[in-house]
Design an enzyme around this catalytic site. Sequence first.
Site, PDB file in Angstrom:
ATOM      1  N   HIS A  49       0.854  -1.186   0.000  1.00  0.00           N
ATOM      2  CA  HIS A  49       0.000   0.000   0.000  1.00  0.00           C
ATOM      3  C   HIS A  49       0.894   1.241   0.000  1.00  0.00           C
ATOM      4  O   HIS A  49       2.010   1.214   0.544  1.00  0.00           O
ATOM      5  CB  HIS A  49      -0.884   0.031   1.245  1.00  0.00           C
ATOM      6  CG  HIS A  49      -1.981  -0.973   1.235  1.00  0.00           C
ATOM      7  ND1 HIS A  49      -3.170  -0.760   1.890  1.00  0.00           N
ATOM      8  CD2 HIS A  49      -2.093  -2.198   0.663  1.00  0.00           C
ATOM      9  CE1 HIS A  49      -3.967  -1.800   1.731  1.00  0.00           C
ATOM     10  NE2 HIS A  49      -3.319  -2.699   0.993  1.00  0.00           N
ATOM     11  N   GLU A  51       0.832   3.903   1.755  1.00  0.00           N
ATOM     12  CA  GLU A  51       1.208   4.365   3.091  1.00  0.00           C
ATOM     13  C   GLU A  51       2.366   3.543   3.663  1.00  0.00           C
ATOM     14  O   GLU A  51       3.308   4.098   4.242  1.00  0.00           O
ATOM     15  CB  GLU A  51       0.016   4.268   4.059  1.00  0.00           C
ATOM     16  CG  GLU A  51      -1.180   5.094   3.649  1.00  0.00           C
ATOM     17  CD  GLU A  51      -2.213   4.307   2.853  1.00  0.00           C
ATOM     18  OE1 GLU A  51      -3.411   4.567   3.038  1.00  0.00           O
ATOM     19  OE2 GLU A  51      -1.828   3.439   2.037  1.00  0.00           O
TER      20      GLU A  51
END
Length: 148
Positions: A49, A51
Amino acid sequence: MSFMKEALEEAHMAYLKGEVPVGAVIVKDGVILSRAHNRREELKSPLAHAEIIAIDNASKVLKNWRLNGCEMYVTLEPCPMCAGAILQSRLSKVHIGTFDPTLGACGSVLNLLNNENISRIINVQWKYNDECSEILKDFFKMRRKSEK
């Protein structure tokens, strides 16, 4: 410089690769330390992801897993996994472009970053950026068309 615009540029890169268009940048003292976009399809990893990648890269830049004083700008509300990584990395603030009504863990479905049962509270700033919403809508509209 608009840091959310920088995160959106990352989301556009993901879009062009056929990835869910999410982008993130991590900033400290007005300087971008790290930028990333979703790469789950490319890396064949559920962990890839935006993040998580951005946190990992910022930690390497600072040579420290603690990202105290750093802020994340992310185009989509983080999921529970990413919210956990945000808590663990000790980011100080998270700016979110749009909410995730299915897996959002910063207030939409769950609220891990501001939870009285967790000893750490993260300052969450909702930006509600139309472009952050539109790129996701366009991506999933395109994906549905190609599945027919």
